[in-house]
Design a protein around this motif. Sequence first.
Motif, mmCIF file in Angstrom:
data_model
loop_
_atom_site.group_PDB
_atom_site.id
_atom_site.type_symbol
_atom_site.label_atom_id
_atom_site.label_comp_id
_atom_site.label_asym_id
_atom_site.label_seq_id
_atom_site.Cartn_x
_atom_site.Cartn_y
_atom_site.Cartn_z
ATOM 1 N N VAL A 79 15.252 22.842 41.933
ATOM 2 C CA VAL A 79 16.726 23.825 42.740
ATOM 3 C C VAL A 79 16.858 22.051 43.867
ATOM 4 C CG1 VAL A 79 15.670 25.745 42.996
ATOM 5 C CG2 VAL A 79 15.279 24.196 44.671
ATOM 6 N N ASP A 80 18.209 22.509 43.987
ATOM 7 C CA ASP A 80 18.938 21.270 44.791
ATOM 8 C C ASP A 80 18.710 21.730 46.326
ATOM 9 O OD1 ASP A 80 20.903 22.754 44.739
ATOM 10 O OD2 ASP A 80 22.303 21.551 43.366
ATOM 11 N N GLY A 81 18.408 22.841 46.595
ATOM 12 C CA GLY A 81 18.458 23.534 47.952
ATOM 13 C C GLY A 81 20.031 24.147 48.194
ATOM 14 N N SER A 82 21.062 23.959 47.409
ATOM 15 C CA SER A 82 22.246 24.510 47.325
ATOM 16 C C SER A 82 22.463 26.047 47.041
ATOM 17 C CB SER A 82 23.445 23.418 46.557
ATOM 18 O OG SER A 82 23.257 23.982 45.384
ATOM 19 N N GLU A 83 23.625 26.610 47.538
ATOM 20 C CA GLU A 83 23.980 27.861 47.102
ATOM 21 C C GLU A 83 23.974 28.009 45.427
ATOM 22 O OE1 GLU A 83 26.954 29.364 49.292
ATOM 23 O OE2 GLU A 83 26.068 29.465 51.206
ATOM 24 N N ARG A 84 23.959 26.791 44.821
ATOM 25 C CA ARG A 84 24.405 27.233 43.443
ATOM 26 C C ARG A 84 22.882 27.411 42.738
ATOM 27 N NH1 ARG A 84 26.648 21.391 42.308
ATOM 28 N NH2 ARG A 84 24.917 20.758 43.794
ATOM 29 N N SER A 85 21.833 27.043 43.386
ATOM 30 C CA SER A 85 20.650 27.349 42.906
ATOM 31 C C SER A 85 19.471 28.071 43.851
ATOM 32 C CB SER A 85 19.850 25.917 42.067
ATOM 33 O OG SER A 85 19.987 25.098 43.581
ATOM 34 N N THR A 86 19.730 27.809 45.049
ATOM 35 C CA THR A 86 18.712 28.358 45.990
ATOM 36 C C THR A 86 19.305 29.371 46.810
ATOM 37 O OG1 THR A 86 17.849 25.933 45.606
ATOM 38 C CG2 THR A 86 16.785 27.449 47.341
ATOM 39 N N ARG A 87 18.539 30.390 47.264
ATOM 40 C CA ARG A 87 18.955 31.537 48.021
ATOM 41 C C ARG A 87 18.186 31.269 49.212
ATOM 42 N NH1 ARG A 87 17.813 36.739 47.334
ATOM 43 N NH2 ARG A 87 16.183 36.312 45.815
ATOM 44 N N TRP A 88 17.160 30.852 49.667
ATOM 45 C CA TRP A 88 16.363 30.769 50.703
ATOM 46 C C TRP A 88 16.068 31.986 51.153
ATOM 47 C CZ3 TRP A 88 13.639 26.423 51.303
ATOM 48 C CH2 TRP A 88 14.246 25.055 50.910
ATOM 49 N N PRO A 89 15.770 32.876 50.511
ATOM 50 C CA PRO A 89 15.473 34.255 51.143
ATOM 51 C C PRO A 89 14.137 34.587 51.944
ATOM 52 C CG PRO A 89 14.577 34.358 48.774
ATOM 53 C CD PRO A 89 15.045 32.803 49.059
ATOM 54 N N LEU A 90 13.974 35.632 52.644
ATOM 55 C CA LEU A 90 13.004 35.760 53.451
ATOM 56 C C LEU A 90 11.842 36.042 52.667
ATOM 57 C CD1 LEU A 90 14.513 37.980 56.319
ATOM 58 C CD2 LEU A 90 14.024 35.517 56.396
ATOM 59 N N VAL A 91 10.660 35.971 53.169
ATOM 60 C CA VAL A 91 9.436 36.085 52.346
ATOM 61 C C VAL A 91 8.470 36.665 53.209
ATOM 62 C CG1 VAL A 91 8.410 33.871 52.813
ATOM 63 C CG2 VAL A 91 7.542 35.285 50.704
ATOM 64 N N SER A 184 11.351 47.018 45.702
ATOM 65 C CA SER A 184 12.570 48.074 45.112
ATOM 66 C C SER A 184 13.973 47.435 45.587
ATOM 67 C CB SER A 184 12.198 49.511 45.332
ATOM 68 O OG SER A 184 12.214 49.687 46.631
ATOM 69 N N ALA A 185 13.994 46.827 46.794
ATOM 70 C CA ALA A 185 15.223 46.276 47.534
ATOM 71 C C ALA A 185 15.491 44.869 47.050
ATOM 72 C CB ALA A 185 15.046 46.549 48.820
ATOM 73 N N GLY A 186 14.384 44.193 46.032
ATOM 74 C CA GLY A 186 14.887 43.066 45.861
ATOM 75 C C GLY A 186 14.374 41.919 46.853
ATOM 76 N N ARG A 187 13.482 42.397 47.775
ATOM 77 C CA ARG A 187 12.974 41.671 48.757
ATOM 78 C C ARG A 187 11.450 41.035 48.228
ATOM 79 N NH1 ARG A 187 13.977 46.343 53.148
ATOM 80 N NH2 ARG A 187 12.463 47.194 51.911
ATOM 81 N N TRP A 188 11.496 39.424 48.638
ATOM 82 C CA TRP A 188 10.317 38.686 48.101
ATOM 83 C C TRP A 188 9.025 39.107 49.144
ATOM 84 C CZ3 TRP A 188 9.080 36.775 43.635
ATOM 85 C CH2 TRP A 188 10.300 36.452 42.497
ATOM 86 N N ASN A 189 8.020 39.246 48.279
ATOM 87 C CA ASN A 189 6.668 39.355 48.880
ATOM 88 C C ASN A 189 5.870 38.364 48.298
ATOM 89 O OD1 ASN A 189 6.807 42.124 50.576
ATOM 90 N ND2 ASN A 189 7.959 42.177 48.748
ATOM 91 N N ALA A 190 4.860 37.466 49.124
ATOM 92 C CA ALA A 190 3.949 36.650 48.399
ATOM 93 C C ALA A 190 2.494 36.580 49.352
ATOM 94 C CB ALA A 190 4.345 35.364 48.416
ATOM 95 N N TYR A 191 1.513 36.670 48.358
ATOM 96 C CA TYR A 191 0.218 36.722 49.253
ATOM 97 C C TYR A 191 -0.036 35.287 50.067
ATOM 98 C CZ TYR A 191 -4.694 37.608 50.086
ATOM 99 O OH TYR A 191 -5.973 37.778 50.480
ATOM 100 N N ALA A 192 0.571 34.107 49.413
ATOM 101 C CA ALA A 192 0.329 32.732 49.973
ATOM 102 C C ALA A 192 1.406 31.953 49.558
ATOM 103 C CB ALA A 192 -0.744 32.092 49.772
ATOM 104 N N THR A 193 2.066 31.212 50.437
ATOM 105 C CA THR A 193 3.085 30.170 50.267
ATOM 106 C C THR A 193 2.686 28.838 50.624
ATOM 107 O OG1 THR A 193 4.051 30.717 52.046
ATOM 108 C CG2 THR A 193 4.818 31.770 50.047
#
Length: 358
Positions: A79-91, A184-193
Amino acid sequence: MSASAEPAAAAPVLAGCTMFPPQAIFNQRIDDVMRFPAHARSAEWIGMIGAGRPLHPDWGRETDPNQVGKYYGMPWNVVDGSERSTRWPLVSHAIVDPRDGNGAGAPDQSDCAVIEQGKVSIRACDSVIASRRRFPFPLDSQIRVEGGHCNDPARCGDRHVLVLEKGAGGACRLWESYFSYQDSAGRWNAYATAAWDLGSLAMRPDGWTSGDAAGLPILPLLLRAEEVESGVIRHALRVTFRDAVLDRRHVWPARHSAGNTRAEGIPFGALLRLRADFEIPFWWNAQARTIARAMQKYGLYVADIGTDFFVQGDPDERWSPVTLMTLRQLKLNQFEFVDTGAITRHPRFDPDSYAASW
């Protein structure tokens, strides 16, 4: 030359990003058996696993993520960090991995992205309120995830997401997540980042996990078809073994350990090497020869709990079926664990740095 690893001629480069500086341990040759002899407990550790255990190439040729069950390996994203490739969603790290019984995820050992005045920085997740913790998951239409389009935490496994961020001015960062699922709402979850500045030799805090149990980065140790096709691999690889043979301790460059405690087992971060007396058959195809040479020159780091002697790569149609069959001919008794004391006993060694040559 002093008793340290031989400097790499050049650090590996992926999508224009250097995979850590040349001095980083993963980029060091360890095939000089005078400086890097077999570990004193090598034979014992190999006996624990089983000397005749064949190597298993842990990747496949299917590139369609809709082919769940056939999409095999660890893909990666750029990704390049821009809106073209990256959303930076909450996790959120509240997800529970039902396989380990350890409860919810590990924000106290995770890195998050924080956006302030339009700039992204890396922060320890537990130092940031939950509503500001972000991760550069690519757009849903572009993301490549381990396991493909399988999104059930009860059956879809580790589901790593590996993201290489190419920043402005050539700055590059690596982001990796483990047990990554959307609700189900499309929100991201991760055990570790976890995140790394690829231009730095700085390590994450000791005791912190990452996308794997050893707290190591995954992408720089991954077998990639495009690299193998070039004929040269200039970095170490990663390997897994079952919990029963692993010790719940770690040695440099690992930062974390997990699983059940086995006294005097194999520590996370231990280094395995294809022995110098193994003559790579001239009739092996180019891909298999390239991989075998990397195993002799750079070795494989014990990175995670898994199936014995599984080596990880990316899913790519360029992998030859002959390569996969050929590599299965390698047996564990053709390898040895390595004593890296030439690095760790050097007066300039820093246990909090990936530096392995000076």
